[in-house]
Design a protein around this motif. Structure first.
Motif, short mmCIF file in Angstrom:
data_model
loop_
_atom_site.label_atom_id
_atom_site.label_comp_id
_atom_site.label_asym_id
_atom_site.label_seq_id
_atom_site.Cartn_x
_atom_site.Cartn_y
_atom_site.Cartn_z
N THR A 23 0.82 -1.20 0.00
CA THR A 23 0.00 0.00 0.00
C THR A 23 0.85 1.25 0.00
OG1 THR A 23 -0.13 -0.11 2.40
CG2 THR A 23 -1.94 -1.10 1.15
N GLU A 24 2.14 1.10 0.21
CA GLU A 24 3.03 2.25 0.20
C GLU A 24 4.42 1.80 -0.19
OE1 GLU A 24 4.20 2.63 4.84
OE2 GLU A 24 2.22 3.34 4.29
N PRO A 25 5.27 2.75 -0.60
CA PRO A 25 6.62 2.40 -1.01
C PRO A 25 7.47 1.94 0.15
CG PRO A 25 6.30 4.77 -1.11
CD PRO A 25 4.97 4.16 -0.78
N ALA A 26 8.64 1.42 -0.17
CA ALA A 26 9.57 0.97 0.86
C ALA A 26 9.84 2.09 1.84
CB ALA A 26 10.87 0.52 0.20
N ALA A 73 25.39 -8.66 -7.95
CA ALA A 73 26.23 -7.51 -7.62
C ALA A 73 25.66 -6.73 -6.44
CB ALA A 73 26.38 -6.62 -8.84
N LEU A 74 24.36 -6.52 -6.47
CA LEU A 74 23.70 -5.78 -5.39
C LEU A 74 23.91 -6.49 -4.06
CD1 LEU A 74 21.93 -3.39 -4.58
CD2 LEU A 74 19.94 -4.76 -5.18
N LEU A 75 23.71 -7.78 -4.04
CA LEU A 75 23.89 -8.54 -2.80
C LEU A 75 25.36 -8.63 -2.41
CD1 LEU A 75 21.11 -11.01 -3.63
CD2 LEU A 75 21.24 -9.71 -1.50
N HIS A 76 26.24 -8.79 -3.38
CA HIS A 76 27.67 -8.86 -3.10
C HIS A 76 28.16 -7.55 -2.48
CE1 HIS A 76 32.03 -9.06 -4.04
NE2 HIS A 76 31.85 -10.33 -3.74
N SER A 77 27.55 -6.44 -2.87
CA SER A 77 27.96 -5.15 -2.30
C SER A 77 27.68 -5.09 -0.79
CB SER A 77 27.28 -3.99 -3.03
OG SER A 77 25.92 -3.86 -2.67
N THR A 102 18.94 -16.99 -3.09
CA THR A 102 19.32 -17.74 -1.89
C THR A 102 20.08 -16.84 -0.92
OG1 THR A 102 19.41 -19.81 -3.12
CG2 THR A 102 20.56 -19.77 -1.03
N THR A 103 21.01 -16.07 -1.45
CA THR A 103 21.78 -15.15 -0.61
C THR A 103 20.86 -14.10 0.03
OG1 THR A 103 23.74 -15.47 -1.99
CG2 THR A 103 23.72 -13.53 -0.56
N ALA A 104 19.95 -13.56 -0.76
CA ALA A 104 19.01 -12.55 -0.23
C ALA A 104 18.16 -13.13 0.90
CB ALA A 104 18.12 -12.03 -1.36
N GLU A 105 17.72 -14.36 0.71
CA GLU A 105 16.88 -14.98 1.74
C GLU A 105 17.69 -15.30 3.00
OE1 GLU A 105 13.50 -18.48 2.13
OE2 GLU A 105 14.73 -18.40 0.33
N GLU A 106 18.87 -15.90 2.81
CA GLU A 106 19.67 -16.34 3.95
C GLU A 106 20.36 -15.19 4.68
OE1 GLU A 106 22.35 -19.25 2.34
OE2 GLU A 106 20.76 -20.75 2.11
N ARG A 107 20.90 -14.25 3.94
CA ARG A 107 21.69 -13.18 4.56
C ARG A 107 20.85 -11.96 4.93
NH1 ARG A 107 27.53 -13.45 4.13
NH2 ARG A 107 27.99 -15.64 3.79
N GLU A 136 11.30 -5.02 -1.53
CA GLU A 136 11.35 -5.93 -0.40
C GLU A 136 12.79 -6.11 0.09
OE1 GLU A 136 10.28 -8.63 2.62
OE2 GLU A 136 9.17 -7.08 1.55
N LEU A 137 13.73 -6.27 -0.84
CA LEU A 137 15.13 -6.41 -0.46
C LEU A 137 15.60 -5.15 0.27
CD1 LEU A 137 17.79 -7.94 -0.48
CD2 LEU A 137 18.24 -7.00 -2.77
N TYR A 138 15.24 -3.99 -0.23
CA TYR A 138 15.60 -2.74 0.41
C TYR A 138 15.05 -2.69 1.84
CZ TYR A 138 16.10 2.29 1.20
OH TYR A 138 16.42 3.52 1.73
N ARG A 139 13.77 -3.04 2.00
CA ARG A 139 13.15 -3.06 3.34
C ARG A 139 13.93 -3.96 4.29
NH1 ARG A 139 8.03 -3.64 0.49
NH2 ARG A 139 6.95 -1.67 0.60
N CYS A 140 14.30 -5.13 3.81
CA CYS A 140 15.02 -6.10 4.65
C CYS A 140 16.40 -5.57 5.03
CB CYS A 140 15.14 -7.44 3.92
SG CYS A 140 13.57 -8.28 3.72
N LEU A 141 17.09 -4.95 4.10
CA LEU A 141 18.41 -4.40 4.39
C LEU A 141 18.32 -3.23 5.37
CD1 LEU A 141 19.85 -4.63 0.78
CD2 LEU A 141 20.58 -6.00 2.76
N VAL A 142 17.27 -2.42 5.25
CA VAL A 142 17.05 -1.34 6.22
C VAL A 142 16.79 -1.95 7.60
CG1 VAL A 142 15.42 0.47 6.93
CG2 VAL A 142 16.24 0.39 4.56
N ALA A 143 15.94 -2.97 7.66
CA ALA A 143 15.61 -3.61 8.94
C ALA A 143 16.84 -4.21 9.61
CB ALA A 143 14.54 -4.69 8.72
#
Length: 152
Positions: A23-26, A73-77, A102-107, A136-143
């Protein structure tokens, strides 16, 4: 029965799996100017995080992500010890998507919103699906405290 594109099916599956559209952006990407500004900011963030990675040039939310290397690359960064980016090949799409998701989910604790098989079958990824996943990835990295945001 009407024809439904693979992209529309993918979006429907994501929405069904996670209970509807966001319902709203990240978080921390909300700015005056609406959704176009949020998209531009997210794209700029992805571009900045992947700058300098071989075979990656983030220009949009579709074709730029087609080999899976932009995700890697994004995840490796954020997680340089997770895998050897230099050993990846643009043509090994299935491997790249599997490694990235897999990396996004695990890390990062990122929900698996995209399926490797769907990504491999699409010659050009669906921009809305990619955008949703990156939010979603951005939200998780912020969290996790890995992305620093400006406090309001």
């Amino acid at each position: 029965r009407p024809y439904v594109s693979a992209g529309a099916q993918g979006r429907s599956a994501i929405l069904e799996k996670f209970g509807g559209a966001a319902t709203e952006p990240a978080p921390h990407l909300k700015r005056a100017g609406g959704m176009a500004t949020v998209k531009a900011m997210l794209l700029d963030w992805c571009r900045a995080r992947t700058r300098g990675y071989q075979h990656v040039e983030v220009q949009n939310f579709s074709g730029s992500w087609g080999s899976g290397l932009a995700f890697c690359a994004l995840l490796h960064s954020f997680f340089p010890d997770a895998f050897d980016y230099g050993a990846l090949e643009p043509g090994a799409r299935r491997h790249n998507f599997t490694l990235a998701f897999t990396t996004a989910e695990e890390r990062a604790g990122c929900a698996p919103l995209l399926e490797v098989e769907d990504m491999v079958q699409m010659p050009v990824p669906d921009a809305k699906c990619i955008y949703t996943y990156l939010q979603e990835l951005y939200r998780c990295l912020v969290a996790k405290g890995l992305v620093k945001t400006k406090k309001r």
